[in-house]
Design an enzyme around this catalytic site. Structure first.
Site, PDB file in Angstrom:
ATOM      1  N   GLY A  47       0.837  -1.185   0.000  1.00  0.00           N
ATOM      2  CA  GLY A  47       0.000   0.000   0.000  1.00  0.00           C
ATOM      3  C   GLY A  47       0.873   1.236   0.000  1.00  0.00           C
ATOM      4  CB  CYS A 100       6.747   1.461   6.645  1.00  0.00           C
ATOM      5  SG  CYS A 100       6.069   3.025   6.052  1.00  0.00           S
ATOM      6  CD  GLU A 143      -0.261   2.028   3.185  1.00  0.00           C
ATOM      7  OE1 GLU A 143       0.119   3.208   3.047  1.00  0.00           O
ATOM      8  OE2 GLU A 143       0.525   1.066   3.215  1.00  0.00           O
ATOM      9  CG  HIS A 146       1.607   6.459   6.056  1.00  0.00           C
ATOM     10  ND1 HIS A 146       2.868   6.840   6.460  1.00  0.00           N
ATOM     11  CD2 HIS A 146       1.696   5.136   5.745  1.00  0.00           C
ATOM     12  CE1 HIS A 146       3.684   5.804   6.398  1.00  0.00           C
ATOM     13  NE2 HIS A 146       2.998   4.756   5.978  1.00  0.00           N
TER      14      HIS A 146
END
Length: 178
Positions: A47, A100, A143, A146
């Site tokens: 992602g 990540c 995700e 973030h």
């Protein structure tokens, strides 16, 4: 389209609260999403959030049929999720390792809800509403974090479960976790 540079942990742009998207269906949003998919695929990611490429908007993409960085993970449908809202479906959380693209070469064990409901819209403004669990739920939570300026190391409880991929997971190809 274009593979963009992925910002790395320490860049202050990763710590901002992303702004909601207000206009849908335009060429600028379409180009952003195409670039995000190109960037995610080039980096072998599961992602990507717009802030990771320096765009301060509430846009995340995720999904794959198979992923060499997560070889045991089930398929996750390719999704564009804009202005997301997450609602846990239970209080149950499970710890598992995450990586990540903005924290290359490292993995850490992070607690996440095991099942959740997410909603938002796609790039055309069409509603998205899904109940998901396990790895799919983990990817979405990662995700969406973030968009709130949160990187997964900020959620680690036990730092004895945080380290370099090539040390902790020697069977994984280290080139798959850049």
């Amino acid at each position: 389209m274009t593979v963009r540079e992925i910002l790395k942990m320490g860049d202050p742009r990763l710590l901002r609260m992303a702004e909601p998207v207000r206009e849908f269906g335009g060429s600028e949003l379409e180009a952003l999403i195409a670039d995000m998919f190109d960037t995610m695929r080039a980096a072998k990611g599961a992602g990507l959030a717009a802030p990771q490429i320096g765009v301060n908007l509430q846009v995340v993409i995720f999904g794959f049929k198979e992923n060499s960085r997560y070889p045991d993970a089930p398929q996750v449908p390719e999704t564009v999720l804009i202005n997301p809202v997450l609602t846990p479906l239970s209080d149950l959380k499970r710890e598992d390792f995450e990586g990540c693209l903005s924290v290359p070469g490292l993995r850490g064990s992070v607690p996440r809800w095991t099942s959740l409901h997410y909603e938002g819209v796609d790039q055309f403004g069409n509603a998205i509403s899904r109940d998901v669990d396990d790895f799919h739920a983990r990817v979405v939570q990662h995700e969406v974090d973030h968009l709130h300026g949160i990187l997964y190391p900020m959620r680690i409880i036990d730092f004895s479960h945080f380290g370099y991929v090539d040390v902790m997971f020697p069977d994984l190809d280290p080139n798959d976790d850049d």
